[in-house]
Design an enzyme around this catalytic site. Structure first.
Site, short mmCIF file in Angstrom:
data_model
loop_
_atom_site.label_atom_id
_atom_site.label_comp_id
_atom_site.label_asym_id
_atom_site.label_seq_id
_atom_site.Cartn_x
_atom_site.Cartn_y
_atom_site.Cartn_z
N MET A 28 -4.33 -5.52 -1.13
CA MET A 28 -3.71 -5.47 0.17
C MET A 28 -4.40 -6.13 1.23
O MET A 28 -4.10 -6.95 1.84
CB MET A 28 -2.34 -4.64 0.32
CG MET A 28 -2.19 -4.26 -0.71
SD MET A 28 -0.28 -5.59 -1.25
CE MET A 28 0.80 -5.58 0.90
N GLY A 29 -5.72 -5.49 1.82
CA GLY A 29 -6.26 -5.62 2.64
C GLY A 29 -7.67 -5.37 3.03
O GLY A 29 -8.47 -4.99 1.56
N ASP A 138 0.88 10.94 -0.91
CA ASP A 138 -0.86 10.06 -1.98
C ASP A 138 -1.99 10.84 -1.51
O ASP A 138 -3.09 10.11 -1.42
CB ASP A 138 -0.53 8.82 -1.92
CG ASP A 138 -1.63 8.22 -2.13
OD1 ASP A 138 -1.47 8.38 -3.52
OD2 ASP A 138 -1.78 7.44 -2.02
#
Length: 444
Positions: A28-29, A138
């Protein structure tokens, strides 16, 4: 930990932060090492332009709002953010040190005492998060950074408000890390409770003590089956026997069978005190063993400067990390080549340290895959204060000594290599080294 140089396509500045190098990347990045105008280092997370859409911006904005609400001594703080920018970005506190996954992979599992100290620290941090109405969701070894001031928790991208029914996750989609995910999260049950973080912390502590997660499988489908099957018990092989009862309880299949975080702290304290130590002493031992003072920032922040009249300019050099071997083709550890010269200037007066902190080119927060160093022998030898190897801490008041640093984590340089304090970040690094040198020679 490797810090990669910027590529030609990378921005040199974002939101007022000067970008110095790449410290991680994902689907994503990208994560950069940045520096504020005042010299504050930061981890700058940027969403890739190719994946920026309405839902991605909404998720990113949610992460920013959550980071604004969470705080604590063991939480990497949010510094600044702009989810509406192009591209969206956020900056968090930069923690110098390996993550738990890299540390265990390179230096082997922690012993029972250090694991108990880590457990008490992280359980207290998660309890603070839960009091703010949040769940991490997470927690995993890669999200625990072992900094010079102790462990810190990062990456609240999946965090949710405990009582909120609003979710950006698509229906029938499970998000998280399977190896540390509790059965109810793997099954997609809602709402989740604080017990999900208790389970994940148990998986993190098992990994810290044994080097492996509760379940292992060749494919993701089999792994999910093991996690959700109540008849399949977690694999505690390799974990110290004194930790087995606590880990078994934390990894219980049913959420109601897991202990509360306050009880986890209490049991970890009991394990530490059973070895004749106070919790603060165990924390210092953990930090002394896991912290890796870094000097790569010196290279990233270095600039060409004209030589002073009458001085002899020379290329800066470092003693390579003993565990990494000789760098090829004149290359310095960490992938940097000396390309500039600086004048030598006298260093400010300082007391002669008895122990010089080791150097280690591996930095924290980085997710760039690099080969981990081979495991090293952690046994501490019996030596006098004058014979202690570099990096070994002084004895505790009770006469015991913290575990020795693994062999090959760095070597001392000569006083001729001291540099001028031309930058605030370098000043902080030098002050940190002085504090470590003082602490190493002071019984406290």
């Amino acid at each position: 930990m490797h810090i990669a140089p910027l590529s030609p396509d990378d921005p040199s500045e974002l939101g007022g932060y000067e970008l110095l190098g790449r410290i991680g990347q994902g689907g994503m990045g990208q994560v950069y090492l940045g520096e504020s105008p005042g010299g504050e280092p930061a981890a700058v997370k940027v969403i890739k332009p190719s994946v920026v859409d309405y839902e991605t911006r909404l998720r990113f904005a949610q992460e920013v709002e959550i980071l604004k609400t969470v705080w604590g001594a063991r939480i990497a703080a949010l510094l600044d953010a702009d989810p509406e920018a192009d591209p969206p970005w956020l900056a968090t506190e930069y923690v110098e040190g390996l993550d738990l996954s890299r540390h265990v992979g390179g230096h082997g599992p922690l012993d029972a005492l250090l694991t108990a100290s880590l457990g008490a620290t992280l359980a207290e941090a998660l309890a603070t998060v839960h009091k703010q109405g949040l769940l991490h969701r997470d927690l995993k070894p890669a999200n625990v950074l072992l900094g010079p001031n102790g462990p810190k928790v990062i990456d609240f991208g999946l965090a949710v408000f405990a009582e909120s029914s609003v979710s950006l996750t698509a229906a029938n989609t499970v998000v998280g890390t399977p190896s540390c995910m509790p059965p109810e999260q793997a099954n997609g049950e809602k709402p989740l409770t604080p017990a999900v973080d208790v389970y994940a912390l148990g998986a993190v502590l098992l990994f810290a003590a044994s080097g492996h997660p509760p379940y292992r499988a060749d494919n993701i489908h089999l792994l999910f089956h093991q996690v959700v099957d109540p008849a399949t018990t977690p694999d505690l092989s390799g974990a110290p026997k004194e930790l087995a009862p606590l880990l078994t309880a934390m990894l219980a299949h049913r959420p109601q069978d897991r202990p509360a975080l306050d009880d986890v702290v209490r049991q970890c304290r009991a394990l530490i005190e059973a070895q004749g130590l106070k919790v603060a002493q165990a924390r210092r031992r953990l930090t002394n063993y896991t912290a890796a003072p870094a000097h790569v920032l010196d290279d990233l922040l270095a600039v060409d400067r004209p030589a002073a009249p009458g001085s002899t300019a020379r290329t800066r050099a470092r003693t390579p990390d003993a565990s990494a071997g000789a760098p090829p083709d004149g290359q310095e550890p960490g992938g940097f080549r000396p390309t500039h010269r600086e004048p030598e200037v006298p260093a400010p007066p300082m007391p002669p340290p008895q122990v010089r902190p080791p150097t280690d080119p591996r930095l924290s927060f980085a997710r760039v895959d690099t080969p981990a160093p081979p495991p090293a022998d952690r046994a501490a030898g019996s030596t006098t204060a004058d014979q202690r190897p570099a990096g070994e801490a002084a004895a505790e008041p009770d006469g015991t000594r913290p575990p020795a640093r693994p062999a090959g984590r760095g070597s001392a340089g000569s006083s001729a290599q001291r540099r001028s304090l031309r930058h605030s970040a370098q000043a902080r690094i030098t002050a940190h080294r002085l504090r470590e040198a003082y602490a190493a020679s002071t019984p406290f």
